[in-house]
Design a protein around this motif. Structure first.
Motif, PDB file in Angstrom:
ATOM      1  N   LEU A  16       0.827  -1.202   0.000  1.00 42.16           N
ATOM      2  CA  LEU A  16       0.000   0.000   0.000  1.00 42.16           C
ATOM      3  C   LEU A  16       0.865   1.256   0.000  1.00 42.16           C
ATOM      4  O   LEU A  16       0.625   2.194  -0.770  1.00 42.16           O
ATOM      5  CB  LEU A  16      -0.934  -0.005   1.208  1.00 42.16           C
ATOM      6  N   LEU A  17       1.885   1.284   0.859  1.00 37.70           N
ATOM      7  CA  LEU A  17       2.765   2.449   0.934  1.00 37.70           C
ATOM      8  C   LEU A  17       3.547   2.647  -0.362  1.00 37.70           C
ATOM      9  O   LEU A  17       3.685   3.778  -0.845  1.00 37.70           O
ATOM     10  CB  LEU A  17       3.716   2.308   2.122  1.00 37.70           C
ATOM     11  N   LEU A  18       4.035   1.558  -0.935  1.00 39.85           N
ATOM     12  CA  LEU A  18       4.771   1.674  -2.201  1.00 39.85           C
ATOM     13  C   LEU A  18       3.859   2.122  -3.341  1.00 39.85           C
ATOM     14  O   LEU A  18       4.261   2.946  -4.170  1.00 39.85           O
ATOM     15  CB  LEU A  18       5.447   0.349  -2.554  1.00 39.85           C
ATOM     16  N   ALA A  19       2.653   1.577  -3.389  1.00 41.10           N
ATOM     17  CA  ALA A  19       1.710   1.995  -4.433  1.00 41.10           C
ATOM     18  C   ALA A  19       1.373   3.480  -4.302  1.00 41.10           C
ATOM     19  O   ALA A  19       1.276   4.196  -5.303  1.00 41.10           O
ATOM     20  CB  ALA A  19       0.440   1.148  -4.374  1.00 41.10           C
ATOM     21  N   THR A  20       1.229   3.933  -3.067  1.00 41.43           N
ATOM     22  CA  THR A  20       0.980   5.357  -2.823  1.00 41.43           C
ATOM     23  C   THR A  20       2.164   6.191  -3.295  1.00 41.43           C
ATOM     24  O   THR A  20       1.990   7.247  -3.922  1.00 41.43           O
ATOM     25  CB  THR A  20       0.702   5.604  -1.329  1.00 41.43           C
TER      26      THR A  20
END
Length: 169
Positions: A28-32
């Motif tokens: 989730l953090l990387l996609a953000t």
């Protein structure tokens, strides 16, 4: 199967399930970050994009045993939930023996040469700036076979134990 072995398999599946929770947060953090870089800074990173894909694959392959342990796979619950423990045990036993274990065996058999070929050349991303770890990603297929196979054997042992306990004397 001994209770120690069942406990060990269950603990492994639980640990992998918790690991998948952390991997999901990282994904989730990387996609953000990928979206923020692309649309906020008009920049991008192939490695970050591939990291999201790698984590997504890891979630499915490493979390399959955990999902099986918690009865999260597809089942026609409209019938199953109302059946006796003995009938459910028969369905679990036959489904595992006739469907799940053969499927796991087939996946392992088909994946082995694919994974070994990737390791032989230490396969990396075809994209410039991509990750050089494709061979590790492909190895997760064998991780799926191992972890789902172990949990399938544990569930099989539970079904047999249920049938033995409830057998008419």
């Amino acid at each position: 199967m001994s209770s120690f072995t069942l406990s060990w398999i269950d603990r492994l599946s639980e640990w992998l399930g918790r690991l998948c929770g952390l991997l999901m947060l990282a994904m989730l953090l990387l996609a953000t970050a990928v979206v923020a870089l692309r649309y906020g800074m008009e920049s991008g990173s192939i490695a970050l994009q591939e990291s999201v894909l790698y984590l997504h694959g890891a979630l499915f392959t490493l979390g399959a045993g955990f999902t099986l342990k918690h009865n999260g796979h597809v089942r026609v619950d409209i019938f199953y939930r109302n059946w006796s423990a003995r009938r459910r045990a028969w369905v679990d036993l036959l489904g595992t023996l006739l469907l799940l274990l053969p499927l796991i065996g087939f996946i392992g058999w088909q994946s082995w040469p694919y994974v070994m070929a990737s390791w032989a050349r230490l396969e990396g991303s075809p994209e410039a700036g991509g990750l050089a770890l494709v061979y590790l990603q492909k190895t997760l297929l064998l991780g799926l076979v191992l972890t789902l196979g172990l949990q399938a054997l544990a569930e099989l042992a539970r079904a047999v134990a249920t049938l033995r306990r409830e057998a008419p004397v």
